[in-house]
Motif scaffolding. Structure first.
Motif, PDB file in Angstrom:
ATOM      1  N   ASP A  31      -9.306  13.501  30.040  1.00 36.07           N
ATOM      2  CA  ASP A  31     -10.732  13.243  29.871  1.00 36.07           C
ATOM      3  C   ASP A  31     -10.994  12.347  28.666  1.00 36.07           C
ATOM      4  OD1 ASP A  31     -11.585  15.209  31.964  1.00 36.07           O
ATOM      5  OD2 ASP A  31     -10.546  16.565  30.598  1.00 36.07           O
ATOM      6  N   PHE A  34     -14.071   9.017  23.882  1.00 33.99           N
ATOM      7  CA  PHE A  34     -14.502   7.995  22.919  1.00 33.99           C
ATOM      8  C   PHE A  34     -13.878   6.657  23.291  1.00 33.99           C
ATOM      9  CE2 PHE A  34     -13.414   5.574  19.033  1.00 33.99           C
ATOM     10  CZ  PHE A  34     -14.687   5.353  18.530  1.00 33.99           C
ATOM     11  N   GLU A  54      -9.988   7.255  23.216  1.00 29.19           N
ATOM     12  CA  GLU A  54      -9.543   8.583  22.811  1.00 29.19           C
ATOM     13  C   GLU A  54      -9.878   9.553  23.928  1.00 29.19           C
ATOM     14  OE1 GLU A  54      -9.366  10.146  19.163  1.00 29.19           O
ATOM     15  OE2 GLU A  54      -9.615   8.283  18.021  1.00 29.19           O
ATOM     16  N   VAL A  56      -9.262  13.793  25.301  1.00 27.95           N
ATOM     17  CA  VAL A  56      -9.152  15.106  24.666  1.00 27.95           C
ATOM     18  C   VAL A  56      -7.768  15.297  24.053  1.00 27.95           C
ATOM     19  CG1 VAL A  56     -10.933  16.342  25.948  1.00 27.95           C
ATOM     20  CG2 VAL A  56      -8.664  16.093  26.950  1.00 27.95           C
TER      21      VAL A  56
ATOM     22  N   LYS B  19       0.409  20.985  34.648  1.00 23.77           N
ATOM     23  CA  LYS B  19       1.263  20.009  33.985  1.00 23.77           C
ATOM     24  C   LYS B  19       1.961  20.778  32.868  1.00 23.77           C
ATOM     25  CE  LYS B  19       1.110  15.677  31.504  1.00 23.77           C
ATOM     26  NZ  LYS B  19       0.247  14.747  30.787  1.00 23.77           N
ATOM     27  N   GLN B  31      -2.346  21.839  31.082  1.00 25.66           N
ATOM     28  CA  GLN B  31      -3.580  21.776  31.855  1.00 25.66           C
ATOM     29  C   GLN B  31      -3.263  21.996  33.329  1.00 25.66           C
ATOM     30  OE1 GLN B  31      -4.383  17.317  31.160  1.00 25.66           O
ATOM     31  NE2 GLN B  31      -4.864  17.614  33.321  1.00 25.66           N
ATOM     32  N   GLY B  35      -8.363  19.899  34.623  1.00 24.69           N
ATOM     33  CA  GLY B  35      -8.392  19.050  33.433  1.00 24.69           C
ATOM     34  C   GLY B  35      -8.938  19.784  32.222  1.00 24.69           C
ATOM     35  N   VAL B  36      -8.531  19.321  31.039  1.00 25.71           N
ATOM     36  CA  VAL B  36      -8.827  20.024  29.783  1.00 25.71           C
ATOM     37  C   VAL B  36     -10.327  20.243  29.561  1.00 25.71           C
ATOM     38  CG1 VAL B  36      -8.600  19.917  27.270  1.00 25.71           C
ATOM     39  CG2 VAL B  36      -6.710  19.137  28.711  1.00 25.71           C
ATOM     40  N   LEU B  37     -11.107  19.176  29.757  1.00 25.12           N
ATOM     41  CA  LEU B  37     -12.549  19.252  29.465  1.00 25.12           C
ATOM     42  C   LEU B  37     -13.246  20.293  30.353  1.00 25.12           C
ATOM     43  CD1 LEU B  37     -14.324  17.155  27.625  1.00 25.12           C
ATOM     44  CD2 LEU B  37     -15.229  16.505  29.844  1.00 25.12           C
ATOM     45  N   LYS B  38     -12.981  20.234  31.650  1.00 27.58           N
ATOM     46  CA  LYS B  38     -13.633  21.172  32.572  1.00 27.58           C
ATOM     47  C   LYS B  38     -13.092  22.583  32.389  1.00 27.58           C
ATOM     48  CE  LYS B  38     -15.120  17.972  36.188  1.00 27.58           C
ATOM     49  NZ  LYS B  38     -14.235  16.775  36.068  1.00 27.58           N
ATOM     50  N   ARG B 291     -18.936   9.129  17.289  1.00 32.26           N
ATOM     51  CA  ARG B 291     -18.241   9.841  18.371  1.00 32.26           C
ATOM     52  C   ARG B 291     -16.728   9.861  18.175  1.00 32.26           C
ATOM     53  NH1 ARG B 291     -20.921  10.953  23.357  1.00 32.26           N
ATOM     54  NH2 ARG B 291     -18.864  11.083  24.295  1.00 32.26           N
ATOM     55  N   ALA B 292     -16.228   9.084  17.195  1.00 27.51           N
ATOM     56  CA  ALA B 292     -14.776   8.968  17.039  1.00 27.51           C
ATOM     57  C   ALA B 292     -14.193  10.264  16.483  1.00 27.51           C
ATOM     58  CB  ALA B 292     -14.431   7.803  16.122  1.00 27.51           C
ATOM     59  N   PRO B 293     -13.245  10.881  17.200  1.00 31.00           N
ATOM     60  CA  PRO B 293     -12.609  12.093  16.671  1.00 31.00           C
ATOM     61  C   PRO B 293     -11.810  11.792  15.402  1.00 31.00           C
ATOM     62  CG  PRO B 293     -12.137  11.812  19.025  1.00 31.00           C
ATOM     63  CD  PRO B 293     -12.739  10.535  18.541  1.00 31.00           C
ATOM     64  N   ARG B 295      -8.612  13.202  13.825  1.00 33.16           N
ATOM     65  CA  ARG B 295      -7.532  14.107  14.240  1.00 33.16           C
ATOM     66  C   ARG B 295      -6.686  14.534  13.052  1.00 33.16           C
ATOM     67  NH1 ARG B 295      -7.437  14.099  19.893  1.00 33.16           N
ATOM     68  NH2 ARG B 295      -8.495  12.302  20.800  1.00 33.16           N
ATOM     69  N   PHE B 318     -12.283  16.547  19.940  1.00 33.94           N
ATOM     70  CA  PHE B 318     -13.604  16.499  20.540  1.00 33.94           C
ATOM     71  C   PHE B 318     -13.936  17.894  21.041  1.00 33.94           C
ATOM     72  CE2 PHE B 318     -16.415  15.821  24.197  1.00 33.94           C
ATOM     73  CZ  PHE B 318     -17.388  15.004  23.636  1.00 33.94           C
ATOM     74  N   VAL B 345     -10.165   6.399   9.720  1.00 34.43           N
ATOM     75  CA  VAL B 345      -9.671   6.337  11.098  1.00 34.43           C
ATOM     76  C   VAL B 345      -9.382   4.867  11.426  1.00 34.43           C
ATOM     77  CG1 VAL B 345     -10.195   6.837  13.526  1.00 34.43           C
ATOM     78  CG2 VAL B 345     -11.086   8.340  11.728  1.00 34.43           C
ATOM     79  N   ARG B 346      -8.131   4.568  11.750  1.00 35.60           N
ATOM     80  CA  ARG B 346      -7.734   3.189  12.072  1.00 35.60           C
ATOM     81  C   ARG B 346      -8.234   2.200  11.011  1.00 35.60           C
ATOM     82  NH1 ARG B 346      -8.558   5.766  17.058  1.00 35.60           N
ATOM     83  NH2 ARG B 346     -10.795   5.430  16.985  1.00 35.60           N
ATOM     84  N   LYS B 348     -10.675   2.353   8.969  1.00 37.19           N
ATOM     85  CA  LYS B 348     -12.105   2.338   8.638  1.00 37.19           C
ATOM     86  C   LYS B 348     -12.536   3.707   8.129  1.00 37.19           C
ATOM     87  CE  LYS B 348     -13.138   0.041  12.590  1.00 37.19           C
ATOM     88  NZ  LYS B 348     -13.886  -0.254  13.799  1.00 37.19           N
TER      89      LYS B 348
END
Lengths: 119, 366
Positions: A31, A34, A54, A56, B19, B31, B35-38, B291-293, B295, B318, B345-346, B348
């Motif tokens: 999913d 970003f 990005e 999950v 998986k 997962q 899927g992870v989100l759902k 919105r950028a995670p 990590r 996220f 992040v990257r 920035k």
């Protein structure tokens, strides 16, 4: 439509090339939460980092598949990153490029070759 | 994946289309096709079934409470039969060797420890308590979410009246289950220790209940992070004290300075001092503004440019239920809530606010 080994697709649209990621890539990423896209009017060389996805699970860089100029980006996937999973080959295109040399596309795989590549 | 161990549910995971990935020496489902989100959202809306059979289960006699108190800064002697409590093994430097659950089964205490630490933990426990037994022939399931009570109670009506952190033994189809009302997602739910040879049967019974779906490690991680819970080896380890980690709530008064069983655990000097004076750094929640995670490993700065890092993200990603990125980092304890810091992040520096945890409210059955 042409395909790269980095799991991007390229579609010629007039004198521009539209770039996105393949369905296989979007499935592998999971999913998407970003997306960061390049600035328009940026000159890029093949292999340059030019976008970030990005999911999950992790962050991945999208590399410029060819040399050229970024002329348009798809803000819809920045607003709604889930679109990359829903319609990777259509509504979730990433950016459009003006190529320095259209013959750069010749080296890439066609759909059958790409399907063999991902096995 | 050679050399990796499998839990009793391995075949079921494959059948469900999981998986599989290596995790703490085991092949585990990261997962399922959902899927992870759902899977994450499903757990918060209905009920998720997790295989946590890779975790270690150790039994010690209930009479060994005092010996166990020499390893953990919590009150074990004060744990009543039928009750469970969060704890951690500390080291001489006041760091955390592992975090665990201690449950009082009546005759014995059940210790549930992290998979990656279980051999080392068992060595430590059996040195203090020679009668300790590692229970390798039991699986462990977690059923989590607002639908967990209804689903489990259809098989075992008695579980409905249990409260948060209670444990009891139940008979199911001639098999003894040890069930606690607990979990690691922030949701109401249960953890179920089941004999290994019946684990898949019991999992199938649960999956047949309406609303119950199998959930992998990916969603387990985002659920626990939204709930503000620590992952051992990331948010807590041998270099972080329980006080820095914000876990002082788990140290009962009786083990603190002035308590009847004050100290007497590894690292007591540092831990008890930090309890009184406060630690210099503290595990804090971060809400990135974009919105950028941010990590694990992202360095945190006090200013948008220059200066040395003031901390590092230990877990980040996220949050599907909050619809935004979230992170945990060790930061100076005196940074006020609401302060803006910057995560690199990257290349920035992106702004993030220091926020209280959990990121998503707990819904335990108190």
């Amino acid at each position: 439509m042409k395909f790269t080994e980095e799991h991007e697709w390229l579609r010629v649209e007039g004198d521009l090339v539209v770039v996105g990621i393949t369905e296989h890539a979007s499935e592998q990423l999971g999913d998407v939460v970003f997306v960061e896209l390049p600035e328009v009017e940026t000159q890029v060389a093949k292999g340059d980092d030019c976008a970030v996805i990005e999911s999950v699970k992790a962050a991945s860089d999208i590399l410029a598949p060819v040399d050229g100029e970024i002329v348009e980006v798809n803000e819809a996937i920045v607003e709604n990153p889930a679109l990359v999973n829903e319609d990777p080959l259509g509504a979730a295109w990433f950016f459009k490029m003006k190529l320095d040399d259209m013959s750069q596309l010749d080296e890439f795989m066609d759909e059958d070759a790409y399907n063999d590549f991902i096995g | 994946m050679s050399g990796l161990k499998r839990t009793d549910l391995y075949d079921l995971h494959l059948e469900l289309g999981a998986k599989m990935v290596p995790f703490a020496g085991y092949e585990m489902p990261v997962q399922y096709p959902m899927g992870v989100l759902k899977e994450h959202l499903h757990t918060r809306a209905e009920a998720g079934l997790f295989d946590v059979g890779h975790m270690g289960q150790v039994l010690v006699p209930a009479s060994a409470a005092a010996a166990l108190e020499a390893l953990v800064p919590v009150s074990v002697a004060g744990l009543a039969p039928g009750r469970q409590r969060y704890a951690f093994f500390t080291n001489e430097a006041g760091g955390i060797r592992d975090d665990l659950m201690i449950a009082h089964l009546g005759e014995e205490l059940l210790l549930v420890v992290n998979a990656a630490c279980k051999e080392a933990d068992f060595t430590l426990i059996s040195a203090a308590i020679p009668e300790a037994r590692m229970i390798a022939d039991r699986g462990l399931l977690a059923l989590q979410g607002p639908g967990a009570e209804a689903a489990l109670a259809r098989l075992l009506p008695g579980v409905a009246k249990m409260g948060f952190m209670q444990i009891d033994a139940f008979q199911w189809d001639g098999t003894e289950l040890w069930i606690s009302r607990s979990g690691y997602t922030g949701e109401d739910g249960y953890e179920i220790s089941v004999p290994g040879n019946r684990a898949a049967d019991f999992a199938r019974e649960l999956l047949a209940e309406p609303g119950v779906a199998p959930i992998g490690l990916g969603a387990r991680d985002s659920l626990r992070l939204e709930a503000g819970l620590c992952l051992y080896g990331h948010d807590i380890d041998t270099t972080t004290s329980p006080i820095e980690a914000g876990l002082s709530w788990a140290i009962q008064k009786i083990r603190r300075r002035g308590g009847a069983r004050e100290g007497g655990f590894p690292g007591a000097e540092r831990i008890l001092a930090e309890l009184e004076t406060g630690p210099a750094r503290l595990r804090r929640g971060l809400a990135p503004e974009g919105r950028a995670p941010m990590r694990e490993g992202v360095e945190i700065f006090a200013t948008p440019e220059g200066g040395a890092p003031i901390g590092t993200v230990t877990s980040g990603g996220f949050g599907p239920s909050i619809g935004a990125p979230m992170a945990m980092a060790y930061l100076p304890a005196d940074l006020p809530e609401g302060a803006t810091v910057y995560g690199e992040v990257r290349g920035k520096r992106l702004p993030a606010k220091v926020v209280p945890m959990p990121f998503h409210p707990h819904s335990y059955k108190r």
